[in-house]
Motif scaffolding. Structure first.
Motif, PDB file in Angstrom:
ATOM      1  N   TYR A   1      -5.798  13.246   4.463  1.00 20.76           N
ATOM      2  CA  TYR A   1      -7.081  13.127   5.164  1.00 20.76           C
ATOM      3  C   TYR A   1      -7.843  14.451   5.231  1.00 20.76           C
ATOM      4  CZ  TYR A   1      -5.524  15.292   9.522  1.00 20.76           C
ATOM      5  OH  TYR A   1      -5.089  16.193  10.462  1.00 20.76           O
TER       6      TYR A   1
ATOM      7  N   PHE B   1      -2.463   6.869  10.287  1.00 24.59           N
ATOM      8  CA  PHE B   1      -2.187   5.792  11.243  1.00 24.59           C
ATOM      9  C   PHE B   1      -0.785   5.205  11.031  1.00 24.59           C
ATOM     10  CE2 PHE B   1      -6.803   5.937  11.151  1.00 24.59           C
ATOM     11  CZ  PHE B   1      -7.100   5.922  12.508  1.00 24.59           C
TER      12      PHE B   1
ATOM     13  N   LYS C   1      -3.821   0.998  11.888  1.00 21.61           N
ATOM     14  CA  LYS C   1      -4.998   0.139  12.079  1.00 21.61           C
ATOM     15  C   LYS C   1      -5.933   0.158  10.879  1.00 21.61           C
ATOM     16  CE  LYS C   1      -8.611   2.906  14.295  1.00 21.61           C
ATOM     17  NZ  LYS C   1      -9.660   2.922  15.311  1.00 21.61           N
ATOM     18  N   GLN C   2      -5.888   1.228  10.109  1.00 22.65           N
ATOM     19  CA  GLN C   2      -6.647   1.247   8.863  1.00 22.65           C
ATOM     20  C   GLN C   2      -6.059   2.328   7.986  1.00 22.65           C
ATOM     21  OE1 GLN C   2     -10.231   2.579  11.136  1.00 22.65           O
ATOM     22  NE2 GLN C   2     -10.817   3.599   9.261  1.00 22.65           N
TER      23      GLN C   2
ATOM     24  N   VAL D   1      -6.984   5.456   5.537  1.00 20.94           N
ATOM     25  CA  VAL D   1      -8.164   6.318   5.479  1.00 20.94           C
ATOM     26  C   VAL D   1      -8.751   6.437   4.069  1.00 20.94           C
ATOM     27  CG1 VAL D   1      -7.543   7.630   7.543  1.00 20.94           C
ATOM     28  CG2 VAL D   1      -6.774   8.442   5.293  1.00 20.94           C
ATOM     29  N   ASP D   2      -8.200   5.684   3.108  1.00 21.07           N
ATOM     30  CA  ASP D   2      -8.845   5.667   1.790  1.00 21.07           C
ATOM     31  C   ASP D   2      -9.894   4.545   1.733  1.00 21.07           C
ATOM     32  OD1 ASP D   2      -6.880   3.687   1.807  1.00 21.07           O
ATOM     33  OD2 ASP D   2      -5.902   4.336  -0.044  1.00 21.07           O
TER      34      ASP D   2
ATOM     35  N   ASP E   1     -10.462   2.286   4.154  1.00 17.51           N
ATOM     36  CA  ASP E   1     -11.015   1.994   5.485  1.00 17.51           C
ATOM     37  C   ASP E   1     -11.210   0.498   5.738  1.00 17.51           C
ATOM     38  OD1 ASP E   1     -11.108   4.581   6.530  1.00 17.51           O
ATOM     39  OD2 ASP E   1     -13.060   5.012   5.633  1.00 17.51           O
TER      40      ASP E   1
ATOM     41  N   SER F   1      -9.012  -1.887   7.369  1.00 15.66           N
ATOM     42  CA  SER F   1      -8.604  -2.405   8.682  1.00 15.66           C
ATOM     43  C   SER F   1      -8.421  -3.925   8.654  1.00 15.66           C
ATOM     44  CB  SER F   1      -9.638  -2.007   9.753  1.00 15.66           C
ATOM     45  OG  SER F   1      -9.106  -2.208  11.039  1.00 15.66           O
TER      46      SER F   1
ATOM     47  N   THR G   1      -4.150  -5.361  17.871  1.00 15.63           N
ATOM     48  CA  THR G   1      -4.679  -4.321  16.991  1.00 15.63           C
ATOM     49  C   THR G   1      -5.175  -3.120  17.795  1.00 15.63           C
ATOM     50  OG1 THR G   1      -6.780  -5.498  17.066  1.00 15.63           O
ATOM     51  CG2 THR G   1      -5.395  -5.895  15.161  1.00 15.63           C
ATOM     52  N   PHE G   2      -5.243  -1.983  17.150  1.00 12.53           N
ATOM     53  CA  PHE G   2      -5.842  -0.738  17.679  1.00 12.53           C
ATOM     54  C   PHE G   2      -5.172  -0.333  18.990  1.00 12.53           C
ATOM     55  CE2 PHE G   2      -9.691  -3.594  16.522  1.00 12.53           C
ATOM     56  CZ  PHE G   2      -9.387  -3.541  15.172  1.00 12.53           C
TER      57      PHE G   2
ATOM     58  N   LEU H   1      -5.120   6.002  17.177  1.00 16.14           N
ATOM     59  CA  LEU H   1      -4.775   7.429  17.136  1.00 16.14           C
ATOM     60  C   LEU H   1      -3.995   7.915  18.342  1.00 16.14           C
ATOM     61  CD1 LEU H   1      -8.206   8.765  15.933  1.00 16.14           C
ATOM     62  CD2 LEU H   1      -6.062   8.849  14.656  1.00 16.14           C
ATOM     63  N   ARG H   2      -4.311   7.370  19.492  1.00 15.30           N
ATOM     64  CA  ARG H   2      -3.768   7.969  20.711  1.00 15.30           C
ATOM     65  C   ARG H   2      -2.450   7.336  21.167  1.00 15.30           C
ATOM     66  NH1 ARG H   2      -9.040   9.372  20.568  1.00 15.30           N
ATOM     67  NH2 ARG H   2      -9.695   7.220  20.721  1.00 15.30           N
TER      68      ARG H   2
END
Lengths: 317, 249
Positions: B14, B39, B118-119, B121-122, B124, B126, B142-143, B179-180
């Motif tokens: 990323y 993720f 959740k996704q 990063v290439d 995207d 999701s 999800t998420f 992310l969190r």
């Protein structure tokens, strides 16, 4: 005729503006006949709002007490059933749409395109990938296509004088009980909604604390603006998650975007670079945010904020 | 055995600023750093933490891709996963096909939870977690930023546009990580050595009976449009003047 079914997103009896934007995308499909599907416990008000969007030909209302809080596992089988005969099934690139639409696509055995940003034909679309570092044009060869619409890329369909007919529907799908809503915690605010606000002010790591981050709200109120945040500010706990902008947060296209103390990682820029005017205030003159800013100001974020509050003066309106 | 199945995808790291090839046929992936999708790294970490808490007995990590994706699987094993599966193919699969592969793996491994990013990063997209949940006829969450596993259900907190949503889902279920949820651990050298001895099974894609899906075809890649170069102002007063002259204030 291209039969297009758009799923409505709503809350507190109000149709979300993202639905009007998805309808606008639907209307760009050649020869589109657009229907909107509303899932709600009590959805008459939302359905009436959807019926007044220019270009909508029909609203399908599915009322069920189990839809009081939208759950993808419950809406998907019903939406898939309503989608019979539709060549395009559209949702929004919101957490609602991103949660729901892939479940629908899998039930329909249809391919999905996420975040469509431009319609070239009924079979050809453009969408951003790699955090917006590339735009891919794709061609679809399938009788049915499911998609989420990158709402920041489309203007909302206008509210017209006439109203499309509203049909009540009772899809037969058996709804699962394996997924249960418990609660929703949301920071109540009278400020404009982040994704539809004309003005957005946002803050990053430079704020250094949740208390300092509050300083942004004063300017936001003076400007009638919504407040956003970078991932760094959310990760650090300065701002709640629903304020995060960027590749993994919200994507916005306001008239004015003002970034305070945000360095401008590519993952952030992809969420804001459709704004009409971008302002960057940062003490680091080399920060990448300045590469996309229309107006840049190198300086101390707090000093500039205080001065702006004074200059902007009384709240608009 | 109580098992968590985690999916990982190898992506362009990323931190790499991805560029489009001059002929528009794709993006430049030659000679750039490849890593586990961030993720998915969070997904691996979460499975490991659940195992450490006693919520499961085994963490199985799976990926789909060419033979050298074993590198990323070994990284996940070094983080602490117990064993790995590579579904080997040279083809790039769309999310629905990836979900079908994971359905086969879920049927075989009977996990209490499948954890995916959740996704990626290439692309995207999701999509994969939700599609898997639909095909498997199981719940999806999800998420998520919080996960508690109970006897036969899980309680999750999801990051949604309105704030934080709490759900309860019966197990087995599919979750996708935000992310969190956690901060993935760093891998230490002894663990990298140890990971070389952990089992890694390679299954050719054909052996799962999953056909290719060519219904969506990329026809062109282009760089994003550039914004015109902006101006610098010296202070807040000049900024306000500039905004007024543009008619936005």
């Amino acid at each position: 005729m291209t039969q297009v079914l758009v799923v409505a997103e709503h809350g507190q009896g109000k149709l979300s503006q993202s639905t009007a934007r998805a309808v606008s995308c639907a209307l760009q499909l050649p020869d589109a006949a657009v229907s909107v599907a509303v899932f709600a416990a009590e959805g008459a008000a939302v359905a009436a709002q959807a019926a007044r969007l220019t270009g909508v030909q029909r609203v399908v209302l599915v009322e069920d007490a189990r839809h009081a809080h939208p759950l993808a596992a419950l809406i998907a089988p019903q939406l898939a059933e309503l989608a019979a005969g539709a060549s395009h099934v559209l949702g929004q690139s919101s957490t609602f749409g991103r949660d729901l639409m892939p479940r629908v696509a899998a039930l329909l055995d249809a391919p999905q395109l996420s975040d469509i940003a431009a319609v070239e034909s009924a079979k050809r679309f453009r969408r951003p990938i790699y955090a917006g570092n590339a735009i891919v044009t794709v061609e679809v060869d399938a009788p049915q296509l499911v998609a989420t619409v990158r709402v920041a890329s489309f203007q909302p369909a206008a509210v017209g004088e006439g109203a499309a007919p509203i049909e009540a529907a009772k899809p037969l799908a058996v709804l699962p009980t394996h997924t249960r809503f418990v609660s929703l915690s949301t920071s109540q605010s009278d400020r404009p909604e982040l994704q539809s606000a004309a003005r957005v002010v946002s803050g990053g790591r430079a704020f250094a604390s949740a208390e300092n981050f509050q300083k942004l709200y004063k300017l936001a109120d003076l400007l009638g603006a919504a407040v956003g945040a970078s991932r760094a500010a959310v990760d650090a706990g300065f701002a709640p998650n629903e304020l995060q902008l960027g590749q993994t947060g919200k994507i916005i296209a306001p008239e004015l975007y003002m970034a305070f103390g945000i360095s401008g990682a590519i993952q952030h820029l992809t969420g804001i670079k459709d704004a009409r005017t971008i302002v960057a205030v940062n003490k680091d003159s080399e920060a990448p945010i300045f590469e996309v800013a229309d107006i840049g100001l190198v300086g101390d974020v707090f000093a500039v904020l205080a001065e702006l509050e004074r200059l902007v003066g009384t709240p608009p309106g | 055995m109580k098992r968590i199945l985690v999916g990982i995808k190898r992506v362009v790291d990323y931190n790499v600023r991805v560029r489009v090839k001059p002929d528009g046929s794709g993006v430049i992936t030659e000679g750039v750093k490849l890593s586990i999708n961030p993720f998915d790294e969070i997904a691996v970490e979460e499975a490991l933490r659940q195992k450490e808490k006693g919520a499961c007995d085994e963490v199985v990590v799976a990926s789909i891709g060419p033979a050298d994706c074993q590198t990323q699987l070994r990284t996940a094993l070094a983080m602490g996963a117990d064993r790995a599966i590579l579904v080997e193919t040279a083809a790039a699969l769309p999310p629905l096909s990836v979900a079908r592969v994971f359905l086969r793996l879920a049927e075989k491994e009977t996990p209490l939870l499948v954890v995916l990013g959740k996704q990626a990063v290439d692309e995207d997209n999701s999509q994969t977690a939700q599609m898997l949940a639909a095909l498997w006829a199981r719940p999806q969450a999800t998420f998520i930023s919080k996960l508690e596993i109970g006897a036969d259900l899980a309680r999750v907190t999801r990051e949604v546009d309105a704030g934080l949503e709490m759900l309860e889902v019966d197990l087995p279920a599919v979750i996708s990580t935000d992310l969190r949820l956690n901060e993935p651990r760093y891998v230490k050298l002894p663990e990298i050595m140890k990971a070389k001895k952990k089992p890694l099974e390679v299954l050719p894609l054909d052996s799962l009976g999953i056909a290719g899906d060519l219904r969506v075809r990329a026809v062109n890649y282009a760089p994003p449009s550039q914004r015109p170069k902006g101006v610098r102002v010296a202070d807040a007063a000049e900024l306000v003047a500039a905004l007024r002259s543009r008619g936005v204030l």
